[in-house]
Motif scaffolding. Sequence first.
Motif, PDB file in Angstrom:
ATOM      1  N   LEU A  32      46.244  43.376  46.587  1.00 23.42           N
ATOM      2  CA  LEU A  32      46.851  42.985  45.326  1.00 23.42           C
ATOM      3  C   LEU A  32      47.124  41.410  45.383  1.00 23.42           C
ATOM      4  O   LEU A  32      46.654  40.911  44.197  1.00 23.42           O
ATOM      5  CB  LEU A  32      47.860  43.858  44.806  1.00 23.42           C
ATOM      6  CG  LEU A  32      47.797  45.234  44.320  1.00 23.42           C
ATOM      7  CD1 LEU A  32      48.950  45.869  44.090  1.00 23.42           C
ATOM      8  CD2 LEU A  32      46.945  45.143  43.148  1.00 23.42           C
ATOM      9  N   ILE A  33      47.593  41.039  46.407  1.00 21.59           N
ATOM     10  CA  ILE A  33      48.207  39.803  46.347  1.00 21.59           C
ATOM     11  C   ILE A  33      46.757  39.001  46.561  1.00 21.59           C
ATOM     12  O   ILE A  33      46.604  37.786  45.779  1.00 21.59           O
ATOM     13  CB  ILE A  33      48.799  39.296  47.428  1.00 21.59           C
ATOM     14  CG1 ILE A  33      50.325  39.902  47.441  1.00 21.59           C
ATOM     15  CG2 ILE A  33      49.024  37.923  47.808  1.00 21.59           C
ATOM     16  CD1 ILE A  33      51.196  39.891  48.649  1.00 21.59           C
ATOM     17  N   ALA A  45      43.622  39.860  45.357  1.00 21.27           N
ATOM     18  CA  ALA A  45      42.982  39.886  44.057  1.00 21.27           C
ATOM     19  C   ALA A  45      43.673  39.055  42.956  1.00 21.27           C
ATOM     20  O   ALA A  45      42.872  38.188  42.369  1.00 21.27           O
ATOM     21  CB  ALA A  45      42.921  41.238  43.400  1.00 21.27           C
ATOM     22  N   THR A  46      45.040  38.905  43.080  1.00 24.28           N
ATOM     23  CA  THR A  46      45.624  38.148  41.706  1.00 24.28           C
ATOM     24  C   THR A  46      45.298  36.711  42.261  1.00 24.28           C
ATOM     25  O   THR A  46      45.096  35.887  41.412  1.00 24.28           O
ATOM     26  CB  THR A  46      47.118  38.446  41.653  1.00 24.28           C
ATOM     27  OG1 THR A  46      47.654  38.410  42.952  1.00 24.28           O
ATOM     28  CG2 THR A  46      47.218  39.833  41.309  1.00 24.28           C
ATOM     29  N   SER A  47      45.221  36.180  43.560  1.00 28.35           N
ATOM     30  CA  SER A  47      45.127  34.739  43.614  1.00 28.35           C
ATOM     31  C   SER A  47      43.795  34.416  43.461  1.00 28.35           C
ATOM     32  O   SER A  47      43.456  33.350  42.970  1.00 28.35           O
ATOM     33  CB  SER A  47      45.753  34.570  45.255  1.00 28.35           C
ATOM     34  OG  SER A  47      44.707  35.372  46.035  1.00 28.35           O
ATOM     35  N   SER A  57      41.738  35.979  41.322  1.00 30.58           N
ATOM     36  CA  SER A  57      41.589  35.793  39.713  1.00 30.58           C
ATOM     37  C   SER A  57      42.219  34.552  39.175  1.00 30.58           C
ATOM     38  O   SER A  57      41.641  34.023  38.231  1.00 30.58           O
ATOM     39  CB  SER A  57      41.902  37.200  39.160  1.00 30.58           C
ATOM     40  OG  SER A  57      43.350  37.110  39.224  1.00 30.58           O
ATOM     41  N   THR A  58      43.291  34.134  39.580  1.00 25.71           N
ATOM     42  CA  THR A  58      44.067  33.022  39.055  1.00 25.71           C
ATOM     43  C   THR A  58      43.219  31.610  39.201  1.00 25.71           C
ATOM     44  O   THR A  58      43.141  30.841  38.717  1.00 25.71           O
ATOM     45  CB  THR A  58      45.458  32.864  39.335  1.00 25.71           C
ATOM     46  OG1 THR A  58      45.532  32.944  40.796  1.00 25.71           O
ATOM     47  CG2 THR A  58      46.383  34.001  38.649  1.00 25.71           C
TER      48      THR A  58
END
Length: 110
Positions: free
Chosen positions: A93-94, A96-98, A100-101
């Motif tokens: 999750l960390i 993937a979010t980094s 995507s941002t």
Amino acid sequence: MRTVIATARRGHAGLFGFAVVMAAATVVLAVVALFDQRTLLDAPLWLKPIKFTVSFTLYGATLAWMLGQLRVPAPPPRPPRRERRCHDRQGFLIMATSFSTHRWGAAAAP
């Protein structure tokens, strides 16, 4: 003497190899210094490289020997399977979010 060399080799083989290569380079540079009498500011031209190879030899050999003196600690116990799976999900999750941002920030820039 053999035990010291064996301990250094066991401590860190790459660092021990580096020390051996630097010792060989010291010998080569010393021979070159005997035949090449050039000077720079009244100092032999090959003195500085010889000093560096000697210091690298001593540092590498000493550090390899000291690493050989360390006892290898037991590996830490593995966490239970459920906990490992939870950590894997959190890491994903960390990541993937980094990612995507980062992509959204690049798309918004002119």
